[in-house]
Design a protein around this motif. Structure first.
Motif, mmCIF file in Angstrom:
data_model
loop_
_atom_site.group_PDB
_atom_site.id
_atom_site.type_symbol
_atom_site.label_atom_id
_atom_site.label_comp_id
_atom_site.label_asym_id
_atom_site.label_seq_id
_atom_site.Cartn_x
_atom_site.Cartn_y
_atom_site.Cartn_z
ATOM 1 N N ASN A 187 0.799 -1.220 0.000
ATOM 2 C CA ASN A 187 0.000 0.000 0.000
ATOM 3 C C ASN A 187 0.833 1.272 0.000
ATOM 4 N N GLY A 188 2.160 1.125 0.069
ATOM 5 C CA GLY A 188 3.025 2.300 0.088
ATOM 6 C C GLY A 188 3.095 2.998 1.431
ATOM 7 N N ASP A 189 2.674 2.296 2.499
ATOM 8 C CA ASP A 189 2.679 2.913 3.826
ATOM 9 C C ASP A 189 4.042 2.810 4.507
ATOM 10 N N ILE A 190 4.898 1.895 4.053
ATOM 11 C CA ILE A 190 6.277 1.796 4.537
ATOM 12 C C ILE A 190 7.184 1.602 3.326
ATOM 13 N N ASP A 191 8.470 1.757 3.571
ATOM 14 C CA ASP A 191 9.439 1.643 2.485
ATOM 15 C C ASP A 191 10.170 0.307 2.482
ATOM 16 N N ALA A 192 10.291 -0.319 3.634
ATOM 17 C CA ALA A 192 11.004 -1.590 3.742
ATOM 18 C C ALA A 192 10.547 -2.314 4.993
ATOM 19 N N GLY A 193 10.790 -3.615 5.035
ATOM 20 C CA GLY A 193 10.403 -4.388 6.209
ATOM 21 C C GLY A 193 11.348 -5.539 6.452
ATOM 22 N N PHE A 194 11.500 -5.886 7.720
ATOM 23 C CA PHE A 194 12.324 -7.021 8.133
ATOM 24 C C PHE A 194 11.426 -8.218 8.432
ATOM 25 N N TRP A 195 11.877 -9.371 7.989
ATOM 26 C CA TRP A 195 11.302 -10.656 8.381
ATOM 27 C C TRP A 195 12.438 -11.529 8.890
ATOM 28 N N SER A 196 12.282 -12.153 10.046
ATOM 29 C CA SER A 196 13.171 -13.229 10.457
ATOM 30 C C SER A 196 12.301 -14.470 10.492
ATOM 31 N N VAL A 197 12.467 -15.316 9.479
ATOM 32 C CA VAL A 197 11.451 -16.327 9.224
ATOM 33 C C VAL A 197 12.040 -17.435 8.372
ATOM 34 N N GLY A 198 11.429 -18.609 8.441
ATOM 35 C CA GLY A 198 11.805 -19.673 7.532
ATOM 36 C C GLY A 198 11.386 -19.340 6.113
ATOM 37 N N ALA A 199 12.149 -19.812 5.155
ATOM 38 C CA ALA A 199 11.854 -19.495 3.761
ATOM 39 C C ALA A 199 11.403 -20.747 3.008
ATOM 40 N N PRO A 200 10.445 -20.592 2.072
ATOM 41 C CA PRO A 200 9.710 -19.356 1.787
ATOM 42 C C PRO A 200 8.580 -19.168 2.787
ATOM 43 N N THR A 201 8.162 -17.931 2.978
ATOM 44 C CA THR A 201 7.080 -17.648 3.916
ATOM 45 C C THR A 201 5.902 -17.037 3.177
ATOM 46 N N SER A 202 4.706 -17.351 3.627
ATOM 47 C CA SER A 202 3.494 -17.037 2.866
ATOM 48 C C SER A 202 3.300 -15.540 2.661
ATOM 49 N N SER A 203 3.630 -14.720 3.655
ATOM 50 C CA SER A 203 3.368 -13.289 3.537
ATOM 51 C C SER A 203 4.201 -12.654 2.427
ATOM 52 N N ILE A 204 5.463 -13.084 2.285
ATOM 53 C CA ILE A 204 6.300 -12.559 1.197
ATOM 54 C C ILE A 204 5.900 -13.194 -0.130
ATOM 55 N N LEU A 205 5.579 -14.485 -0.127
ATOM 56 C CA LEU A 205 5.104 -15.132 -1.345
ATOM 57 C C LEU A 205 3.897 -14.393 -1.911
ATOM 58 N N ASN A 206 2.948 -14.062 -1.031
ATOM 59 C CA ASN A 206 1.742 -13.373 -1.483
ATOM 60 C C ASN A 206 2.061 -11.970 -1.987
ATOM 61 N N LEU A 207 2.942 -11.258 -1.272
ATOM 62 C CA LEU A 207 3.331 -9.921 -1.705
ATOM 63 C C LEU A 207 3.958 -9.961 -3.091
ATOM 64 N N ALA A 208 4.814 -10.957 -3.306
ATOM 65 C CA ALA A 208 5.552 -11.042 -4.569
ATOM 66 C C ALA A 208 4.667 -11.430 -5.750
ATOM 67 N N THR A 209 3.443 -11.879 -5.491
ATOM 68 C CA THR A 209 2.538 -12.183 -6.604
ATOM 69 C C THR A 209 1.872 -10.933 -7.144
ATOM 70 N N THR A 210 1.829 -9.858 -6.371
ATOM 71 C CA THR A 210 1.161 -8.627 -6.803
ATOM 72 C C THR A 210 2.111 -7.451 -6.952
ATOM 73 N N GLN A 211 3.324 -7.552 -6.383
ATOM 74 C CA GLN A 211 4.297 -6.463 -6.431
ATOM 75 C C GLN A 211 5.647 -7.006 -6.873
ATOM 76 N N ASP A 212 6.437 -6.159 -7.486
ATOM 77 C CA ASP A 212 7.822 -6.515 -7.789
ATOM 78 C C ASP A 212 8.665 -6.190 -6.566
ATOM 79 N N ILE A 213 9.228 -7.215 -5.954
ATOM 80 C CA ILE A 213 9.971 -7.015 -4.712
ATOM 81 C C ILE A 213 11.464 -7.166 -4.948
ATOM 82 N N THR A 214 12.222 -6.633 -4.008
ATOM 83 C CA THR A 214 13.659 -6.873 -3.960
ATOM 84 C C THR A 214 14.032 -7.226 -2.535
ATOM 85 N N ILE A 215 14.976 -8.116 -2.370
ATOM 86 C CA ILE A 215 15.497 -8.455 -1.046
ATOM 87 C C ILE A 215 16.896 -7.868 -0.938
#
Length: 328
Positions: A187-215
């Motif tokens: 939604n453009g409400d933040i610029d970046a976010g941290f996850w400490s999580v096992g990979a792959p994780t559903s929240s990033i998977l879902n984000l990457a289906t609608t947005q172009d992400i970079t790690i």
């Protein structure tokens, strides 16, 4: 590598929302066990759900539920207060709770014991393509989700930033859980976010289906600074293809996750849970691939606190070599 006690920030014990895994009601009364996990957008919750199914299906007289919580810091408090019977936590947080350091300064929880180490988290620093954020230093002045209050992500974020000369005063920090972080990025409400999580994780998977992400990749110097500051960190590889748009392997910081209980749990129950988990680990692997890392060898190398005597009974029974520092 993973045995030293780490420094980090103390969170408050929050309220765990109990989520019952939909199983048929037992014909006779069973003893209930609660498993403190994390948010639904991470890996703790499905791992805890898989363990609950193992307990329900393979330990007579016991019924387990997975609980949605604020994750690592909160989970150690829930073990201490008896509001959870088992809990998953990042190794540094578990070590801090046991020793009364970092976020647990003055609030030592000496009853914390390990049953096993489950898998290693990977620290993801995610932004959207076109954000202009390509390095850790680029976070300065930006709106950054540092993780939910009381989470291991927040502990890890603080350690990484501080080790590399960045404080919360340098960023506009937001304390969001995994799903909230993904939504805020979209939604453009933040610029970046941290996850400490096992990979792959559903929240990033879902984000990457609608947005172009970079790690964001850390430099060798930044990785080393974090490992020097927090000895439970180690480098690991986030495989290319784990998420849409992330095509190349990335070297990231990894940290083990520990299945913790109280020393007050009976030896028989601790033994039964440990035995059932390892003998039926395929059931957990079917729910999330992170359970592929759940091995006796990983437990012996990655657990930062003493093991429960009931778990030790199982490990001795199968002929495992138990390091002296894992015996209470």
């Amino acid at each position: 590598m993973f045995k030293e006690v780490l420094r980090g920030p103390l969170g408050l014990i929050g309220t765990a929302a109990i989520v019952t895994l939909g199983l048929a009601a037992p014909a006779v009364a069973q003893q209930q066990l609660s498993i403190a996990t994390g948010g639904t957008g991470g890996v703790y919750y499905p791992m805890g759900g898989g363990l609950a199914e193992v307990i329900n299906n393979h330990i007579e007289g016991y019924s387990a539920t997975a609980e949605v919580t604020g994750a690592s810091v909160e989970n150690m408090g829930l073990i201490a207060t008896g509001d959870a019977d088992l809990a998953i936590g990042l190794a540094d947080t578990v070590a801090q709770a046991y020793s009364g350091t970092g976020r647990f300064e003055g609030q030592q929880l000496p009853m914390i014991r390990g049953l096993a180490s489950l898998y290693a988290n990977m620290v993801h620093i995610v932004a959207l393509e076109g954000s202009g954020i390509t390095s850790l230093a680029d976070l300065t002045g930006k709106r950054v989700s540092i993780g939910a209050p009381g989470s291991g992500t927040e502990v890890n974020t603080n350690a990484i930033l501080e080790a590399n000369g960045i404080s919360y005063d340098d960023i506009d920090e937001q304390r969001l859980n995994f799903n909230e972080t993904a939504d805020a990025l979209a939604n453009g409400d933040i610029d970046a976010g941290f996850w400490s999580v096992g990979a792959p994780t559903s929240s990033i998977l879902n984000l990457a289906t609608t947005q172009d992400i970079t790690i964001i990749a850390l430099s060798e110097a930044e990785l080393q600074a974090a490992m020097d500051a927090d000895s439970t960190f180690a480098t690991t590889t986030l495989a290319g293809g784990s998420y849409n748009g992330v095509d190349e392997d990335l070297t990231v910081l990894g940290i083990p996750n520990v299945l913790a209980v109280s020393s007050e749990m009976t030896d028989d129950v601790a033994y039964a849970i440990t035995k059932a988990m390892f003998e039926n680990i395929a059931d957990m692997q079917a729910i999330h691939p992170a359970a592929n890392e759940t091995t006796v060898e990983f437990t012996m190398s990655a657990t930062p606190v003493p093991l429960h005597p009931g778990a030790i009974r199982y490990y001795e029974e199968i002929g495992a070599t138990i390091p002296d520092d894992l015996r209470p």
